[in-house]
Design a protein around this motif. Structure first.
Motif, mmCIF file in Angstrom:
data_model
loop_
_atom_site.group_PDB
_atom_site.id
_atom_site.type_symbol
_atom_site.label_atom_id
_atom_site.label_comp_id
_atom_site.label_asym_id
_atom_site.label_seq_id
_atom_site.Cartn_x
_atom_site.Cartn_y
_atom_site.Cartn_z
ATOM 1 N N GLU A 15 -3.506 -4.797 0.545
ATOM 2 C CA GLU A 15 -3.035 -3.900 1.603
ATOM 3 C C GLU A 15 -1.564 -4.155 1.922
ATOM 4 N N LEU A 40 -3.993 4.088 2.781
ATOM 5 C CA LEU A 40 -2.954 3.483 3.597
ATOM 6 C C LEU A 40 -1.730 4.390 3.755
ATOM 7 N N HIS A 84 -5.951 1.895 9.146
ATOM 8 C CA HIS A 84 -4.649 1.371 8.719
ATOM 9 C C HIS A 84 -3.533 1.765 9.676
#
Length: 501
Positions: free
Chosen positions: A377, A419, A472
């Motif tokens: 991430e 994301l 996110h």
């Protein structure tokens, strides 16, 4: 058998050749990997002879597979490399890669100078230790004997091109990533040369990216098992050609590549300047620039996780599958565990060689799987950050055409979609830079009219999962703020470590 073109990419970790027929079908490929040399902290060097052998082996391998020599070979190459050559055309140095940071103080000195923005706007190259501009100045100050003996300052592509033809030539694309080239005049940039203390005779002759030669030195042709009259197209840089290979040449479409490092790029009819973020502007071909930003930390973060964090020294395919299975079964946002992925310093948007990586928000309930997912991430957060910077200068990006080794992980691609909130498109699974090199050559030889002529019918689309996007979005502002909050502490720790070393 029908004629074919080889697109050949000389990368940091491997050289790869992709053979394409005139319909755009990949009919053979070959890849040879290599690693860097042992070097002091901050140095990143490779043996150019090993890369020459990889180039030779790739070419021979493909021709052996197809039992026919190629109609043409077209080059892609990594950017920012430097080899210093003596008057006998022999290397005085190893190949110094983009990742070498020994000139970081010089880069910082130039960034703080009155001429910084002028040099950036003239050259289109971010002022950073990656650039040959800073590397050459470092040799001038620290290795005066080598600097004095230098006959030419060249890249790895020029090294191989000279082996083939006995002439020093550089394409405008690789030249525009040196910090020494003027993207407005298409000539070597005199203010940059003055900074380095060199003249144009120390550099190669500049040619367009569609420039071709056919007079291969006979002994080289014999070594490579090709005809002397085989056409070679000088091609462009890997980043620029990845845009062609992934068909990211239209407005609103960006190419996103994650290899060892990572980058986001768009095609534009003019340079896009942003001195704060130092958006790069590299030449693709007449009237087209590839504009974008690079990050240092991409696939190398996964490699670090496997070897240093999970202590898997020699991971194989099943290890990566297990890794991503755990990542897939861990919730988006990792319960507040955020990774700032500056393991190798960082280029955009901070341009700070002293930046370091951080796991932030660690709590007792976090597990190994949370750390693994947070690492992936973190890379995607960094890419979202630079996407926003590009959009602020060029308009909305609605689609990311992706390439690089990460596309072989469905999990990683989905995390990127979630994301960034962007639609992801995988045009083809082969190496986009190699494929793009072949496409550029085919267009130059009038085999195809334009790049869209080879658009495949089987592109893969990945869309964001809305609930993950929401998760996110809560943590992303924290990620963006972390570097600014921790910068001073990062620099202090870096200074303490350097004194101890």
């Amino acid at each position: 058998m029908e004629q074919y073109i080889i697109g050949l990419d000389i990368g940091t970790g491997s050289t790869k050749a992709v053979a394409i027929n005139y319909s755009g079908e990949v009919i053979a490929s070959s890849q040879f990997h290599y690693s860097g040399l042992d070097a002091p902290q901050g140095y990143s060097e490779q043996d150019p002879e090993i890369i020459w052998k990889a180039f030779r082996n790739c070419l021979i391998d493909v021709t052996n597979i197809l039992k026919q020599v190629p109609f043409a070979v077209s080059f892609s190459s990594c950017m920012h490399s430097l080899i210093i050559i003596d008057k006998n055309n022999l290397p005085l140095t190893n190949l110094i890669t983009w990742a070498d940071t020994r000139s970081e103080k010089i880069a910082e000195e130039i960034r703080q100078s009155a001429m910084a923005e002028t040099i950036y706007r003239q050259s289109g190259t971010p002022i950073h230790s990656m650039s040959p501009l800073c590397k050459i100045i470092w040799f001038c100050r620290n290795e005066p004997k080598i600097f004095t003996e230098a006959f030419k300052f060249i890249s790895i592509k020029e090294f191989i091109w000279y082996r083939l033809f006995g002439v020093y030539e550089i394409d405008q694309s690789i030249a525009s990533a040196t910090g020494l080239f003027n993207i407005e005049t298409s000539l070597w940039n005199q203010p940059s040369l003055q900074l380095c203390g060199i003249n144009v005779e120390k550099l190669s002759a500049i040619v367009p990216t569609n420039f071709m030669r056919t007079n291969v030195i006979p002994e080289r042709a014999k070594e490579l098992k090709i005809a002397v009259v085989t056409t070679f197209c000088i091609g462009a840089s890997d980043g620029c050609l990845a845009n062609i290979g992934s068909l990211a040449v239209e407005k609103g479409v960006a190419a996103l590549t994650i290899g060892t490092s990572a980058a986001v790029r768009i095609a534009h009819s003019s340079p896009v300047f942003n001195f704060g973020a130092m958006i790069f502007n590299y030449v693709l071909e007449g009237g087209t620039f590839i504009c974008g930003t690079p990050v240092n930390n991409g696939g190398n973060v996964l490699e670090w996780m496997m070897k240093n964090f999970l202590e898997n020294i020699n991971p194989v395919e099943k290890d990566y599958l297990q890794f991503f299975n755990k990542v897939a079964n861990t919730e988006a946002g990792c319960k507040g565990l955020i990774f700032l992925p500056y393991l190798y310093g960082e280029r955009a948007p901070v341009w700070d060689e002293k930046a370091s990586a951080v796991f932030f928000g660690i709590k007792s309930f976090h597990t190994q799987s949370h750390f693994s997912r947070a690492a992936i991430e973190g890379v995607c957060y960094a890419l979202k950050n630079i996407i926003e910077i590009i959009e602020a200068s060029t308009g909305a990006i609605t689609q990311l055409n992706v390439s690089g080794g990460f596309i072989h992980s469905d999990v990683w691609v989905q995390i990127l979609a979630d994301l960034t909130g962007k639609k992801i498109c995988i045009i083809q699974a082969e190496d986009a830079s190699s494929y793009g090199a072949a496409m550029l050559c085919m267009k130059a030889m009038n085999i195809i009219e334009n790049y869209q002529s080879l658009k495949p019918a089987d592109e893969v689309i990945i869309k964001p999962i809305e609930e993950n996007v929401v998760a996110h979005d809560k943590y992303y502002p924290v990620f963006k703020k972390l570097y600014g909050d921790l910068k001073d502490s990062m620099h202090t720790v870096n200074e303490i470590k350097n004194r101890a070393d």
